[in-house]
Design a protein around this motif. Structure first.
Motif, mmCIF file in Angstrom:
data_model
loop_
_atom_site.group_PDB
_atom_site.id
_atom_site.type_symbol
_atom_site.label_atom_id
_atom_site.label_comp_id
_atom_site.label_asym_id
_atom_site.label_seq_id
_atom_site.Cartn_x
_atom_site.Cartn_y
_atom_site.Cartn_z
ATOM 1 N N ASP A 179 -8.235 0.268 4.570
ATOM 2 C CA ASP A 179 -8.359 -0.750 5.641
ATOM 3 C C ASP A 179 -7.106 -0.788 6.383
ATOM 4 N N ARG A 180 -5.782 -0.718 5.921
ATOM 5 C CA ARG A 180 -4.681 -0.689 6.684
ATOM 6 C C ARG A 180 -4.338 0.656 7.327
ATOM 7 N N ILE A 181 -4.465 1.480 6.857
ATOM 8 C CA ILE A 181 -3.952 2.844 7.630
ATOM 9 C C ILE A 181 -4.896 3.371 8.876
ATOM 10 N N SER A 182 -4.335 4.103 9.791
ATOM 11 C CA SER A 182 -5.035 4.455 10.924
ATOM 12 C C SER A 182 -5.907 5.699 10.709
ATOM 13 N N PRO A 183 -6.725 5.972 11.717
ATOM 14 C CA PRO A 183 -7.334 7.186 11.325
ATOM 15 C C PRO A 183 -6.789 8.469 11.219
ATOM 16 N N ALA A 184 -5.458 8.425 11.835
ATOM 17 C CA ALA A 184 -4.523 9.735 12.187
ATOM 18 C C ALA A 184 -3.964 9.829 10.436
ATOM 19 N N ASP A 185 -3.937 8.748 9.598
ATOM 20 C CA ASP A 185 -3.274 9.075 8.432
ATOM 21 C C ASP A 185 -4.122 9.424 7.254
ATOM 22 N N ILE A 186 -3.546 9.979 6.235
ATOM 23 C CA ILE A 186 -4.252 10.453 5.255
ATOM 24 C C ILE A 186 -3.934 9.690 3.771
ATOM 25 N N ALA A 187 -4.880 9.166 3.060
ATOM 26 C CA ALA A 187 -4.832 8.619 2.126
ATOM 27 C C ALA A 187 -5.473 9.228 1.041
ATOM 28 N N SER A 188 -4.891 9.432 -0.370
ATOM 29 C CA SER A 188 -5.491 10.226 -1.392
ATOM 30 C C SER A 188 -5.080 9.458 -2.688
ATOM 31 N N ARG A 189 -5.823 9.704 -3.588
ATOM 32 C CA ARG A 189 -5.414 9.323 -5.045
ATOM 33 C C ARG A 189 -5.045 10.331 -5.549
ATOM 34 N N TYR A 190 -3.669 10.293 -5.830
ATOM 35 C CA TYR A 190 -2.713 11.578 -6.389
ATOM 36 C C TYR A 190 -3.019 11.794 -7.840
ATOM 37 N N GLY A 191 -3.361 10.542 -8.912
ATOM 38 C CA GLY A 191 -3.563 10.763 -10.227
ATOM 39 C C GLY A 191 -3.501 9.594 -10.847
ATOM 40 N N GLY A 192 -4.184 9.190 -11.757
ATOM 41 C CA GLY A 192 -4.443 7.985 -12.392
ATOM 42 C C GLY A 192 -4.208 6.829 -11.623
ATOM 43 N N GLU A 193 -3.205 5.900 -11.574
ATOM 44 C CA GLU A 193 -3.009 4.723 -10.992
ATOM 45 C C GLU A 193 -2.228 5.041 -9.704
ATOM 46 N N GLU A 194 -2.064 6.302 -9.199
ATOM 47 C CA GLU A 194 -1.050 6.519 -8.167
ATOM 48 C C GLU A 194 -1.831 7.088 -6.871
ATOM 49 N N PHE A 195 -1.210 6.582 -5.756
ATOM 50 C CA PHE A 195 -1.708 6.992 -4.641
ATOM 51 C C PHE A 195 -0.562 7.719 -3.424
ATOM 52 N N ALA A 196 -1.269 8.656 -2.734
ATOM 53 C CA ALA A 196 -0.206 9.366 -1.772
ATOM 54 C C ALA A 196 -0.672 9.109 -0.325
ATOM 55 N N LEU A 197 0.250 8.840 0.398
ATOM 56 C CA LEU A 197 -0.089 8.332 1.848
ATOM 57 C C LEU A 197 0.908 9.442 2.791
ATOM 58 N N LEU A 198 0.305 10.075 3.647
ATOM 59 C CA LEU A 198 0.803 10.818 4.599
ATOM 60 C C LEU A 198 0.600 10.102 5.997
ATOM 61 N N LEU A 199 1.629 9.564 6.565
ATOM 62 C CA LEU A 199 1.415 8.428 7.870
ATOM 63 C C LEU A 199 2.112 9.366 9.074
ATOM 64 N N PHE A 200 1.238 9.442 10.087
ATOM 65 C CA PHE A 200 1.524 9.997 11.326
ATOM 66 C C PHE A 200 1.735 9.405 12.531
ATOM 67 N N GLU A 201 2.344 9.881 13.725
ATOM 68 C CA GLU A 201 2.479 9.220 14.760
ATOM 69 C C GLU A 201 3.009 7.716 15.012
ATOM 70 N N GLN A 202 3.790 7.498 13.800
ATOM 71 C CA GLN A 202 4.484 6.058 14.092
ATOM 72 C C GLN A 202 6.150 6.465 13.642
ATOM 73 N N SER A 203 6.776 5.269 14.064
ATOM 74 C CA SER A 203 8.160 5.262 13.607
ATOM 75 C C SER A 203 8.396 5.066 12.173
ATOM 76 N N PHE A 204 9.337 5.092 11.642
ATOM 77 C CA PHE A 204 9.867 4.788 10.223
ATOM 78 C C PHE A 204 9.426 3.414 10.011
ATOM 79 N N GLU A 205 10.017 2.469 11.032
ATOM 80 C CA GLU A 205 9.784 1.096 10.990
ATOM 81 C C GLU A 205 8.428 0.719 10.802
ATOM 82 N N GLU A 206 7.662 1.437 11.645
ATOM 83 C CA GLU A 206 5.986 0.989 11.571
ATOM 84 C C GLU A 206 5.364 1.386 10.218
ATOM 85 N N ALA A 207 5.869 2.639 9.819
ATOM 86 C CA ALA A 207 5.329 3.104 8.563
ATOM 87 C C ALA A 207 5.807 2.194 7.380
#
Length: 376
Positions: A280-308
């Motif tokens: 619900d929080r990420i934008s359509p350009a971002d990638i969210a995945s369940r990396y394993g177990g209880e850990e999630f990995a996000l790739l955030l694009f088209e935004q500044s570090f502060e926005e990320a």
């Protein structure tokens, strides 16, 4: 899309394509009539000018050339108008016009012994539309046209022997049988083609579903571990070309305790809840995945570090204030490691640094975001 809907889509599409095809054929018939009229006009003129011809010039130009040509043009123009203005009557008008044009040509060339065979052509032409009723109607029109010529055209009848009359009747019958066989065979072929198209479409849908399933985690509907690394590789390629990104790792705090205390079923519910908040929080350009177990990995694009940073901290904060009655009223918290791409880092180095930041957030109290620059 369900298989039933696929079947409907396939049949509807096939019917629409078939309708457009038949309209093109009908229009092609009209232009064929114009071509036949032009060819007949030139052939008659050539025969009069260069071959022995019994008619006088006045009779030829008016009675044989001009009047019949104008009549055939009028018939064809009427069929063309009906095709454009009243399409549902187009087939009847086109083949009626073909019958009348055939009758005129036969009448003008009755001394050519096999000229009556011209009337067989509309029967075979009707097979293009794969409609038995249309072929039978066309046959009936040709029989009526032939009977009219034979009954009221004395000169035409005088050129017909009993053998010619019997042969033409047999030709009409055999042509209709042959045309019907062509239509039935064509329908079977069209049915087989439609079935093959449907099977191919169904296979494509199934392959797409299987491919989607192989790329996503069944519990959270996020991308899985393998898909994450595919996107991660692509992100590194684009970043090297000037499109940087941010990598975040999110880990659920005390997840083992949740599983041990409340059971793995509740653990699955918490995983799905965290995944929903992330999606619900990420934008359509971002990638969210369940990396394993209880850990999630996000790739955030088209935004500044502060926005990320604000995005992942918003995920953390929303989860921290959401209390679960199933967990005795406790909230589920997460720890986050976040770092931006740098051309001095390899894929492995970047991931290791983000993982170290995640460990730092865990070690220093949990329920916080560690970014190397800021820690909350």
């Amino acid at each position: 899309m369900t298989i039933k809907n696929n079947r409907f889509f396939s049949s509807a599409s096939f019917a629409a394509i078939e309708k457009r095809r038949q309209f093109r054929y009908a229009r092609g018939f009209v232009w064929t009539y114009w071509s036949v009229i032009g060819a007949h006009f030139l052939a008659q003129l050539f025969a009069f000018r260069f071959l022995p011809y019994e008619a006088a010039a006045h009779d030829f130009y008016l009675r044989i050339l001009l009047y019949p040509t104008l009549l055939m043009c009028g018939i064809t123009a009427a069929a063309h108008a009906i095709l454009v203005k009243a399409e549902r009557f187009s087939f009847f008008s086109i083949f009626s016009a073909g019958t009348m044009i055939s009758m005129i040509i036969v009448h003008l060339n009755m001394d050519v012994r096999i000229i009556a065979a011209v009337m067989l052509l509309p029967i075979f032409a009707s097979t293009l539309f794969f409609r038995l009723s249309l072929t039978w109607i066309t046959t009936a029109l040709q029989i009526v046209g032939f009977c009219v010529l034979y009954r009221w055209d004395f000169w035409f009848r005088s050129y017909m022997s009993d053998f010619d009359l019997l042969a033409i009747v047999l030709f009409f019958a055999l042509s209709t049988v042959a045309a019907s066989f062509i239509i039935v065979s064509g329908r079977d072929l069209a049915f087989d083609l439609e079935a093959a198209m449907f099977a191919q479409q169904q296979l494509l849908v199934e392959n797409t579903v299987m491919s989607q399933r192989s790329k996503t985690d069944a519990l959270t509907n996020l991308y899985n571990h393998m898909s994450f690394h595919e996107f991660y590789d692509k992100a590194m390629e684009f970043a090297d070309r000037g499109a940087p990104f941010h990598l975040a790792l999110i880990d659920i705090d005390n997840f083992k305790s949740i599983n041990d205390t409340f059971g793995h079923r509740m653990g699955d519910t918490i995983l799905a809840t965290v995944a929903r908040v992330i999606k619900d929080r990420i934008s359509p350009a971002d990638i969210a995945s369940r990396y394993g177990g209880e850990e999630f990995a996000l790739l955030l694009f088209e935004q500044s570090f502060e926005e990320a940073y604000a995005l992942v901290d918003g995920i953390r904060a929303e989860l921290a204030k959401s209390y679960h009655p199933e967990l005795d009223g406790r909230a589920v918290t997460v720890s986050v490691g976040l770092k931006s791409y740098s051309n001095t880092l390899t894929k492995e180095n970047l991931f290791e640094k983000v993982d170290a930041l995640l460990y730092e957030a865990k070690r220093t109290g949990k329920n916080k975001v560690a970014s190397g620059a800021l820690t909350v």
